[in-house]
Write a protein that holds these residues in place. Structure first.
Motif, short mmCIF file in Angstrom:
data_model
loop_
_atom_site.label_atom_id
_atom_site.label_comp_id
_atom_site.label_asym_id
_atom_site.label_seq_id
_atom_site.Cartn_x
_atom_site.Cartn_y
_atom_site.Cartn_z
N THR B 182 0.83 -1.21 0.00
CA THR B 182 0.00 0.00 0.00
C THR B 182 0.86 1.26 0.00
N TYR B 186 -1.43 6.92 -0.68
CA TYR B 186 -2.80 6.52 -0.43
C TYR B 186 -3.12 6.48 1.07
N ALA B 187 -2.21 5.91 1.86
CA ALA B 187 -2.54 5.57 3.25
C ALA B 187 -2.17 6.63 4.27
#
Lengths: 365, 332
Positions: B182, B186-187
């Protein structure tokens, strides 16, 4: 009560012939409240070892913003640490923000680097907020690092229903801790045993969780004057009897004793075993008692599935099967959260009458 | 910035040792000699090296599942590390911890930790011990963690604790930009993790984690601050792992090749070699001699590990407790 200097680690429990220490027991002592015995033990251990410090929410009760003096507003949750910050200072009686995972983790780090932290987790339910630090760091470090280190950490918190604290402040999930290899769990049941077990926990080189049932905290009972320890992993007899064994832990030991007294009035002679430690636990005392009485009821305020009651029942089935004259019975909380309403809450908790009823059914009387 | 020749030698030696350890360890893993999962850190060498260059054995570090680089930079023995990864009795943890739990308390290494973010409060606790004992000038804590751990609550709790108690600790966020597969874009809610330091009232510094000189300089200031009793610092070290999340992971499934090439061009070892030879601080021969010695060390580590005994069966039950009165044997 005396403090520090002498602090002999005398095993009072193993004195021959002693069932329940109290008036008549030949050491100096007096009736004290459970909370005072607890507070005195913390004081003793802070005096005994400069590496001992206490950490938790509200334990020194806030600070005056102008003078930075600690206020000891509450004396800590349930007055456990009352007066300590005045005598030992805020470095050793360390107020923590509401970060259970953070400060339990920091306590593990402090234990790994040479201190002996004592953590007040306030309510037992808050264990789950810090569970990863307990399970993955406190309990496993010694093993996964090949014995290089030890974790001399003590934690304590308040469990149990009966005080209207409802579902998230009334848990008794002992088995969630006793299930963890590397962690020890003790459950004192009166002022005498909390004194000896807390001192033993703090002096122990492994992580130990001490559970205080809230219903015990204001109870009064005999406590020796001088500091002593009770060996971890040992149970005791609260009453000898020949007809049936009642096994209690923490407050349910009180319930068992009350049930035994009621049964005695009806001519039934019950033996009461108070477990005191849940990990390690005293298999011998349970088996010994069951081999004598041939019947057993285990009383546990925790919910029934995968509980300590289930564990003790399994041990009895394994080691004393041939001595049983009746199925092993358990009296526990229901498989529900703890309700708020007084009537429902009372129904949740094992009562002496529940134990008496179960015993009579087993004996067919 | 001035760095002594001895320290330059140390920086290169440690970075190259980490690089070759990871490559050798991976090779052994694929040969089936490691007993489980391994997480290589090659590409990120400048981060632990530039930070641990300021530490002694009295300082404590907390580490992660990708911990080999931290171990080596903190002075752990590569023979025992290779043995640990191969599950041998001669490993730091007697073969009971493996790659994800290598620890050496005699070197101030609190252990690699496989719960993301969970070692961060341990370094805070080590700093608390130092403050309690009044020796923070000679014993600080360094918490290594990745960009993934910045989404863990306990990491934030730890920063707040360290800030309010003014503890001698450094939060070293190795932002390799991927938490498993990930991406951080994004995170993580910000592209400047170091800016989160503001919310704890502590300094936050974003550093080029591919440049050991930049890491060394920023870490030096943070270490000085901690030892002076001025409290914690958050360092965000932007870096890149050359391999996948774990040994068998193919990062091409989630990373673009032009990104991988860009970081390969900024390789910490090549950058170091270029700078020191251009500035005539070290010669190509000196660098080669270091590399040759490490080559031999790696061969010796593999030989040592492969020839080491397995732990005896009693080890299954030892080290659970210091003392315990119940049987630890499983029911059969």
């Amino acid at each position: 009560m005396t403090t520090a200097e002498a602090t002999p680690t005398k095993t009072v429990l193993s004195e021959p012939g002693v069932l329940v220490p109290g008036p008549g027991y030949d050491v100096p002592g007096m009736d004290v409240r459970y909370r005072d015995a607890f507070n005195q033990t913390l004081r003793d251990e802070l005096n005994h070892d400069p590496d001992v410090f206490i950490m938790g929410e509200d334990i020194s009760g806030g600070f005056d913003r102008d003078t930075l003096e600690p206020l000891d507003a509450w004396g800590g949750p349930f007055a456990a640490t009352k007066g300590l910050v005045q005598d030992f200072g805020p470095e050793r009686i360390r107020d923590a923000p509401i970060s259970e995972a953070g400060f339990v983790g920091a306590a593990v780090g402090a234990a790994l680097t040479g201190l002996r932290p004592v953590v007040d987790l306030m309510y037992f339910d808050f264990v789950t907020v810090a569970y990863d630090q307990l399970l993955s760091n406190a309990a496993k470090s010694r093993y996964m690092f090949g014995g290089q280190t030890k974790v001399p950490l003590t934690l304590f918190a308040r469990s149990g229903g009966g005080t209207g604290h409802a579902a998230q402040h009334s848990e008794s999930f002992y088995s969630m801790l006793a299930h963890i290899p590397g962690l020890k769990v003790v459950v004192p049941s009166d002022p005498y045993t909390v004194r000896g077990l807390l001192a033993a926990a703090i002096r122990d080189d492994d992580p130990v969780f001490l559970v205080n049932d809230k219903k015990l905290i204001n109870m009064t009972g005999f406590c020796p004057e001088e500091s002593f320890t009770i060996p971890l992993g040992k149970g005791r007899y609260l009453r000898h009897g020949s007809d049936i064994t009642l096994v209690g832990m923490s407050y349910t030991s009180v319930v068992c004793k009350q049930a035994a007294d009621q049964l005695a009035e009806e001519g039934i002679d019950a033996e009461v075993v108070d477990m005191l430690s849940l990990s390690p636990f005293d298999e011998d005392i349970i088996v010994e008692s069951v081999m004598k009485t041939n019947r057993v009821v285990i009383v546990d305020e925790d919910t029934p599935r995968a509980s300590m009651a289930s564990e003790f029942a399994a041990v009895i089935a394994d080691k004393a099967f041939d001595y049983l004259d009746a199925p092993v019975k358990r009296v526990t909380g229901p498989h529900t959260p703890v309700p708020y309403n007084k009537g429902l809450e009372t129904a949740f908790m094992p009562q002496p009458e529940d134990v008496v009823g179960t015993v009579k059914t087993m004996l067919g009387v | 910035m001035r760095i002594s020749r001895e320290k330059l030698h140390w920086l290169y030696e440690v970075m190259y040792r980490i690089r070759r350890f990871e490559e050798t360890m991976l090779e052994q893993t694929f040969r089936g000699n490691a007993m489980g999962v391994t997480h290589p850190s090659d590409g990120q060498e400048a981060v632990p090296t530039g930070i641990c260059a300021h530490l002694t054995e009295k300082d404590w570090i907390g580490s992660t599942h990708r911990g080999h680089g931290h171990c080596i930079a903190k002075g752990l023995d590569t023979k025992a590390m290779m043995a640990e990864i191969m599950g041998r009795y001669t490993g730091q943890c007697k073969g009971k911890g493996g790659s994800m739990h290598i620890a050496d308390f005699s070197k101030g290494m609190l252990g690699a930790n496989a719960i993301v973010g969970a070692s961060v409060p341990l370094a805070v606790g080590a700093a608390l011990t130092a403050k309690y004992r009044g020796n923070e000038d000679e014993s600080i804590g360094v918490a290594f963690f990745g960009d993934g751990a910045t989404s863990q609550g306990v990491v934030h709790e730890s920063m707040n604790l360290a800030a309010i108690w003014k503890l001698p600790v450094i939060f070293a966020c190795e932002n390799n930009q991927y938490a498993e597969a990930t991406p951080a874009w994004y995170a993580v809610s910000t592209d400047d993790i170091s800016a989160r330091a503001d919310s704890y009232g502590i300094p936050g510094v974003q550093v080029d984690g591919m440049d050991v000189f930049a890491v060394y300089e920023a870490a030096g200031q943070a270490v000085e601050r901690a030892r002076a009793g001025d409290g914690p610092t958050l360092l965000e070290l932007k870096t890149y792992r050359y391999h996948g999340h774990f040994h068998a992971d193919d990062p091409k499934k989630y990373r673009k090749s032009d990104e991988e090439e860009e970081y390969a061009e900024r390789d910490c070892l090549q950058h170091f070699e270029k700078v020191v030879t251009e500035q005539k601080a070290m010669t190509a021969e000196q660098l080669k001699q270091i590399r040759d010695e490490i080559e031999q060390e790696m061969q010796d580590a593999v030989d040592f590990a492969l020839n080491s005994p397995m732990p005896p069966m009693e080890e299954l039950y030892s080290d659970v407790y210091v003392e315990y009165s119940n049987s630890l044997v499983g029911l059969r």
